[in-house]
Scaffold this motif. Structure first.
Motif, PDB file in Angstrom:
ATOM      1  N   ALA A   1      -3.399   8.157 -18.555  1.00  0.00           N
ATOM      2  CA  ALA A   1      -3.920   6.799 -18.594  1.00  0.00           C
ATOM      3  C   ALA A   1      -2.937   5.809 -17.975  1.00  0.00           C
ATOM      4  CB  ALA A   1      -4.226   6.400 -20.034  1.00  0.00           C
ATOM      5  N   SER A   2      -1.647   5.992 -18.239  1.00  0.00           N
ATOM      6  CA  SER A   2      -0.641   5.106 -17.651  1.00  0.00           C
ATOM      7  C   SER A   2      -0.642   5.223 -16.131  1.00  0.00           C
ATOM      8  CB  SER A   2       0.742   5.445 -18.203  1.00  0.00           C
ATOM      9  OG  SER A   2       0.792   5.217 -19.598  1.00  0.00           O
ATOM     10  N   GLY A   3      -0.814   6.447 -15.629  1.00  0.00           N
ATOM     11  CA  GLY A   3      -0.893   6.635 -14.190  1.00  0.00           C
ATOM     12  C   GLY A   3      -2.108   5.964 -13.586  1.00  0.00           C
ATOM     13  N   PHE A   4      -3.245   6.074 -14.269  1.00  0.00           N
ATOM     14  CA  PHE A   4      -4.468   5.444 -13.760  1.00  0.00           C
ATOM     15  C   PHE A   4      -4.345   3.932 -13.759  1.00  0.00           C
ATOM     16  CE2 PHE A   4      -8.753   3.748 -14.091  1.00  0.00           C
ATOM     17  CZ  PHE A   4      -9.425   4.483 -13.124  1.00  0.00           C
ATOM     18  N   MET A   5      -3.804   3.373 -14.838  1.00  0.00           N
ATOM     19  CA  MET A   5      -3.618   1.921 -14.892  1.00  0.00           C
ATOM     20  C   MET A   5      -2.558   1.461 -13.899  1.00  0.00           C
ATOM     21  SD  MET A   5      -3.972   0.926 -18.934  1.00  0.00           S
ATOM     22  CE  MET A   5      -2.930   2.229 -19.585  1.00  0.00           C
ATOM     23  N   GLY A   6      -1.571   2.329 -13.636  1.00  0.00           N
ATOM     24  CA  GLY A   6      -0.581   2.013 -12.622  1.00  0.00           C
ATOM     25  C   GLY A   6      -1.192   1.924 -11.235  1.00  0.00           C
ATOM     26  N   ILE A   7      -2.165   2.801 -10.960  1.00  0.00           N
ATOM     27  CA  ILE A   7      -2.867   2.739  -9.677  1.00  0.00           C
ATOM     28  C   ILE A   7      -3.636   1.431  -9.561  1.00  0.00           C
ATOM     29  CG2 ILE A   7      -4.738   3.764  -8.324  1.00  0.00           C
ATOM     30  CD1 ILE A   7      -3.840   6.495  -9.387  1.00  0.00           C
ATOM     31  N   ALA A   8      -4.334   1.048 -10.641  1.00  0.00           N
ATOM     32  CA  ALA A   8      -5.067  -0.223 -10.637  1.00  0.00           C
ATOM     33  C   ALA A   8      -4.113  -1.389 -10.413  1.00  0.00           C
ATOM     34  CB  ALA A   8      -5.820  -0.395 -11.953  1.00  0.00           C
ATOM     35  N   ALA A   9      -2.931  -1.334 -11.037  1.00  0.00           N
ATOM     36  CA  ALA A   9      -1.942  -2.398 -10.869  1.00  0.00           C
ATOM     37  C   ALA A   9      -1.455  -2.471  -9.423  1.00  0.00           C
ATOM     38  CB  ALA A   9      -0.763  -2.157 -11.811  1.00  0.00           C
ATOM     39  N   ASN A  10      -1.163  -1.316  -8.820  1.00  0.00           N
ATOM     40  CA  ASN A  10      -0.669  -1.305  -7.442  1.00  0.00           C
ATOM     41  C   ASN A  10      -1.747  -1.713  -6.441  1.00  0.00           C
ATOM     42  OD1 ASN A  10       2.067  -0.540  -7.798  1.00  0.00           O
ATOM     43  ND2 ASN A  10       1.437   1.548  -8.213  1.00  0.00           N
ATOM     44  N   VAL A  11      -3.008  -1.464  -6.764  1.00  0.00           N
ATOM     45  CA  VAL A  11      -4.096  -1.965  -5.917  1.00  0.00           C
ATOM     46  C   VAL A  11      -4.092  -3.489  -5.926  1.00  0.00           C
ATOM     47  CG1 VAL A  11      -6.603  -2.131  -5.681  1.00  0.00           C
ATOM     48  CG2 VAL A  11      -5.553   0.082  -6.109  1.00  0.00           C
ATOM     49  N   GLY A  12      -3.910  -4.076  -7.118  1.00  0.00           N
ATOM     50  CA  GLY A  12      -3.817  -5.531  -7.207  1.00  0.00           C
ATOM     51  C   GLY A  12      -2.621  -6.076  -6.448  1.00  0.00           C
ATOM     52  N   ALA A  13      -1.483  -5.365  -6.541  1.00  0.00           N
ATOM     53  CA  ALA A  13      -0.290  -5.797  -5.814  1.00  0.00           C
ATOM     54  C   ALA A  13      -0.503  -5.721  -4.308  1.00  0.00           C
ATOM     55  CB  ALA A  13       0.903  -4.923  -6.221  1.00  0.00           C
ATOM     56  N   ALA A  14      -1.209  -4.678  -3.850  1.00  0.00           N
ATOM     57  CA  ALA A  14      -1.458  -4.529  -2.412  1.00  0.00           C
ATOM     58  C   ALA A  14      -2.433  -5.579  -1.901  1.00  0.00           C
ATOM     59  CB  ALA A  14      -1.989  -3.126  -2.124  1.00  0.00           C
ATOM     60  N   LEU A  15      -3.398  -5.965  -2.728  1.00  0.00           N
ATOM     61  CA  LEU A  15      -4.386  -6.955  -2.302  1.00  0.00           C
ATOM     62  C   LEU A  15      -3.820  -8.375  -2.291  1.00  0.00           C
ATOM     63  CD1 LEU A  15      -7.705  -5.811  -4.026  1.00  0.00           C
ATOM     64  CD2 LEU A  15      -7.127  -5.719  -1.602  1.00  0.00           C
ATOM     65  N   SER A  16      -2.756  -8.623  -3.051  1.00  0.00           N
ATOM     66  CA  SER A  16      -2.232  -9.990  -3.162  1.00  0.00           C
ATOM     67  C   SER A  16      -1.829 -10.572  -1.809  1.00  0.00           C
ATOM     68  CB  SER A  16      -1.059 -10.028  -4.151  1.00  0.00           C
ATOM     69  OG  SER A  16       0.010  -9.225  -3.708  1.00  0.00           O
TER      70      SER A  16
ATOM     71  N   VAL B   1      -7.134  -5.815 -16.455  1.00  0.00           N
ATOM     72  CA  VAL B   1      -6.063  -6.738 -16.853  1.00  0.00           C
ATOM     73  C   VAL B   1      -4.799  -6.462 -16.051  1.00  0.00           C
ATOM     74  CG1 VAL B   1      -4.540  -7.411 -18.748  1.00  0.00           C
ATOM     75  CG2 VAL B   1      -6.984  -7.094 -19.169  1.00  0.00           C
ATOM     76  N   ARG B   2      -4.436  -5.166 -15.917  1.00  0.00           N
ATOM     77  CA  ARG B   2      -3.258  -4.809 -15.149  1.00  0.00           C
ATOM     78  C   ARG B   2      -3.419  -5.180 -13.677  1.00  0.00           C
ATOM     79  NH1 ARG B   2       0.267  -0.737 -16.855  1.00  0.00           N
ATOM     80  NH2 ARG B   2      -0.634  -1.119 -18.914  1.00  0.00           N
ATOM     81  N   PHE B   3      -4.630  -4.976 -13.129  1.00  0.00           N
ATOM     82  CA  PHE B   3      -4.933  -5.336 -11.745  1.00  0.00           C
ATOM     83  C   PHE B   3      -4.740  -6.835 -11.523  1.00  0.00           C
ATOM     84  CE2 PHE B   3      -8.186  -7.237  -9.018  1.00  0.00           C
ATOM     85  CZ  PHE B   3      -7.962  -6.607  -7.805  1.00  0.00           C
ATOM     86  N   ALA B   4      -5.330  -7.656 -12.384  1.00  0.00           N
ATOM     87  CA  ALA B   4      -5.240  -9.110 -12.235  1.00  0.00           C
ATOM     88  C   ALA B   4      -3.817  -9.605 -12.429  1.00  0.00           C
ATOM     89  CB  ALA B   4      -6.179  -9.787 -13.230  1.00  0.00           C
ATOM     90  N   ASN B   5      -3.097  -9.005 -13.365  1.00  0.00           N
ATOM     91  CA  ASN B   5      -1.727  -9.420 -13.643  1.00  0.00           C
ATOM     92  C   ASN B   5      -0.818  -9.154 -12.446  1.00  0.00           C
ATOM     93  OD1 ASN B   5       0.668 -10.147 -14.908  1.00  0.00           O
ATOM     94  ND2 ASN B   5       0.148  -9.142 -16.809  1.00  0.00           N
ATOM     95  N   TYR B   6      -0.912  -7.964 -11.882  1.00  0.00           N
ATOM     96  CA  TYR B   6      -0.082  -7.622 -10.730  1.00  0.00           C
ATOM     97  C   TYR B   6      -0.455  -8.458  -9.509  1.00  0.00           C
ATOM     98  CZ  TYR B   6       2.833  -3.677 -12.130  1.00  0.00           C
ATOM     99  OH  TYR B   6       3.819  -2.898 -12.686  1.00  0.00           O
ATOM    100  N   MET B   7      -1.741  -8.683  -9.307  1.00  0.00           N
ATOM    101  CA  MET B   7      -2.172  -9.451  -8.139  1.00  0.00           C
ATOM    102  C   MET B   7      -1.612 -10.870  -8.198  1.00  0.00           C
ATOM    103  SD  MET B   7      -5.995  -9.978  -6.603  1.00  0.00           S
ATOM    104  CE  MET B   7      -6.561 -11.007  -7.969  1.00  0.00           C
ATOM    105  N   SER B   8      -1.680 -11.502  -9.350  1.00  0.00           N
ATOM    106  CA  SER B   8      -1.163 -12.862  -9.485  1.00  0.00           C
ATOM    107  C   SER B   8       0.354 -12.901  -9.409  1.00  0.00           C
ATOM    108  CB  SER B   8      -1.640 -13.466 -10.809  1.00  0.00           C
ATOM    109  OG  SER B   8      -3.041 -13.477 -10.880  1.00  0.00           O
TER     110      SER B   8
ATOM    111  N   ALA C   1       0.831  -1.202   0.000  1.00  0.00           N
ATOM    112  CA  ALA C   1       0.000   0.000   0.000  1.00  0.00           C
ATOM    113  C   ALA C   1       0.864   1.249   0.000  1.00  0.00           C
ATOM    114  CB  ALA C   1      -0.934  -0.008   1.213  1.00  0.00           C
ATOM    115  N   GLY C   2       2.016   1.188   0.678  1.00  0.00           N
ATOM    116  CA  GLY C   2       2.959   2.306   0.631  1.00  0.00           C
ATOM    117  C   GLY C   2       3.472   2.551  -0.781  1.00  0.00           C
ATOM    118  N   MET C   3       3.686   1.473  -1.527  1.00  0.00           N
ATOM    119  CA  MET C   3       4.086   1.630  -2.936  1.00  0.00           C
ATOM    120  C   MET C   3       2.983   2.310  -3.742  1.00  0.00           C
ATOM    121  SD  MET C   3       6.067  -1.920  -3.866  1.00  0.00           S
ATOM    122  CE  MET C   3       6.175  -1.381  -5.569  1.00  0.00           C
ATOM    123  N   LEU C   4       1.734   1.956  -3.443  1.00  0.00           N
ATOM    124  CA  LEU C   4       0.605   2.570  -4.140  1.00  0.00           C
ATOM    125  C   LEU C   4       0.549   4.065  -3.855  1.00  0.00           C
ATOM    126  CD1 LEU C   4      -2.119   2.618  -5.637  1.00  0.00           C
ATOM    127  CD2 LEU C   4      -3.194   1.820  -3.518  1.00  0.00           C
TER     128      LEU C   4
END
Length: 444
Positions: free
Chosen positions: A360-375, A248-255, A154-157
């Motif tokens: 858009a890259s920033g927004f998708m990056g946020i979605a990716a980091n949310v997935g990483a934090a939830l993992s 897609v970015r969210f699911a990829n980072y989470m896994s 979450a700190g990374m996010l």
């Protein structure tokens, strides 16, 4: 393809571009070890309840000094389903009758037990100290270990949001983005800088404001309109792309982070697994590069996401005793996760118009980091089933593979410069389908 003409003048892939990639690789090398450090600082050593008769200063020391530690553990701690000492319970009273069983294991469900009220004893042969041993993050407190990993991610996010605005621009800005966002002077300066570093000595004469304005006249006219994050969702086609790409970015980072942050769930030797997982990344990126150029963005990414989900689900249900197979499947999962990430970055950037690509890259990056934090947070679900988090990782990856198939292919196609280009592409695609249907109907 107008901007491509400017790039040809400064050198499409020269020393300037190579230096930018080297700087980015160095920054990634600095950040990545901090993430995987959690596998070692938060490792869970073998442990069992602390028992009085093993303490040297207890009254019963004289009566038990002739017994081995194994015998003392047998009479003090019940066995789990794998016939190993329980990690979270001990007998309320020593069960001396268990000393004379000669290898037989009676039913222990009727014997009174209690939690580890005096703490735990940890195996310190591999890890002398971790946050688990320091704070006793085991048994009822085991979910707190997942919380520590969640807080780190979450700190990374939060950092990606804040420091994206505060960071110094030690890397060169995209000249294309500067020109499109109504900063042609700065864009021209960056183009000349790139040309100079690439050894194009005559670029000063050919690269001037008149050339830039004539080549990018349409894009400069579109740049008069200010854009914001809300523009990502105002038009239907762009809104659809952003939502799908973000999932897609969210699911990829989470896994991906679900695999690399929980090496102990794969097997016991986290040091070996870390080396293997790191070694497969380089050839994986080479395979992804070839697949992007040969198979296209959509097919490659969809295939890798499917393979990622299947490998995670397969690893989940392979018994712990089959360590070689588990390591092979999990290594495959890490490799294809890296491939899918590379494909996602390329595909996502090519689907979003230049004028709003950074946003858009920033927004998708946020979605990716949310997935990483939830993992790591999903690991709390192991109290219900040890397989549940991994099933979620696998299913989300497969769903992401299906979502990618909805997005258009971008290989060998010009990048959209404005939001209007994305919407025109939708209309032209719909018109082409209608014409194709008309041709098929009237063919006979």
């Amino acid at each position: 393809m107008a901007f491509q003409d400017l790039l040809d003048q400064v050198g499409g892939l020269g020393r300037f571009q190579v230096l930018q990639m080297v700087f980015l690789c160095i920054s990634s090398l600095i950040v990545y070890p901090h993430i995987i450090l959690e596998n070692f600082t938060a490792a869970i050593p073998g442990h069992h309840c602390r028992i009085h008769i093993l303490d040297n200063d207890t009254d019963s020391a004289d009566s038990t000094e002739a017994l081995s530690q194994e015998a003392l553990l047998r009479i003090s701690i019940p066995l789990d389903s794998n016939l190993r000492p329980e990690k979270c319970h001990r007998f309320l009273h020593p069960q001396w009758q268990l000393l004379h069983l000669n290898g037989t294991f009676p039913n222990m469900t009727n014997l009174d037990t209690e939690p580890c009220v005096d703490g735990w004893v940890y195996d310190r042969s591999s890890f002398s100290s971790t946050i688990v041993t320091e704070w006793d993050l085991v048994c009822e407190s085991q979910s707190l270990k997942s919380m520590t990993k969640f807080l780190f991610m979450a700190g990374m996010l939060v950092g990606s949001i804040i420091y994206g605005h505060l960071s110094d621009r030690w890397l060169a800005e995209s000249a294309r983005w500067l020109i499109i966002t109504n900063k042609p002077e700065e864009g021209l300066k960056e183009l000349r800088k790139a040309a100079h570093r690439n050894g194009r000595k005559n670029a000063e004469a050919t690269l001037n404001m008149e050339v830039v304005k004539s080549i990018l006249q349409e894009e400069l006219e579109a740049a008069q309109t200010k854009t914001s994050v809300f523009d990502l969702f105002r038009t239907p086609n762009l809104r659809k792309r952003i939502c799908l790409l973000s999932f897609v970015r969210f699911a990829n980072y989470m896994s991906f982070f679900g695999l690399i942050l929980h090496l102990q769930y794969v097997g016991g030797n986290v040091f070996l697994f870390q080396v293997i997982f790191g070694a497969v990344n380089l050839p994986a990126n080479c395979v992804a590069f070839l697949a992007l150029n040969r198979l296209g963005r959509r097919v490659s990414q969809s295939f890798f996401m499917f393979l990622l989900g299947i490998s995670i689900l397969a690893t989940t249900f392979v018994p712990q005793e089959m360590q070689t197979l588990r390591v092979a499947l999990s290594s495959l999962g890490v490799a294809v996760a890296s491939m899918a990430l590379m494909c996602s970055f390329a595909h996502g950037n090519e689907l979003v118009p230049t004028i709003i690509r950074v946003t858009a890259s920033g927004f998708m990056g946020i979605a990716a980091n949310v997935g990483a934090a939830l993992s790591p947070l999903l690991m709390i679900l192991t109290v219900y089933s040890p397989h549940l988090p991994w099933i979620i990782y696998g299913v989300c990856s497969i769903l992401a593979g299906l979502v990618v198939s909805i997005l258009p292919e971008t290989r060998n196609k010009p990048l959209p410069d404005s939001i209007q280009d994305v919407e025109k592409e939708r209309k032209s695609s719909r018109k082409a389908k209608q014409e194709d249907t008309f041709m098929k109907v009237t063919q006979f």
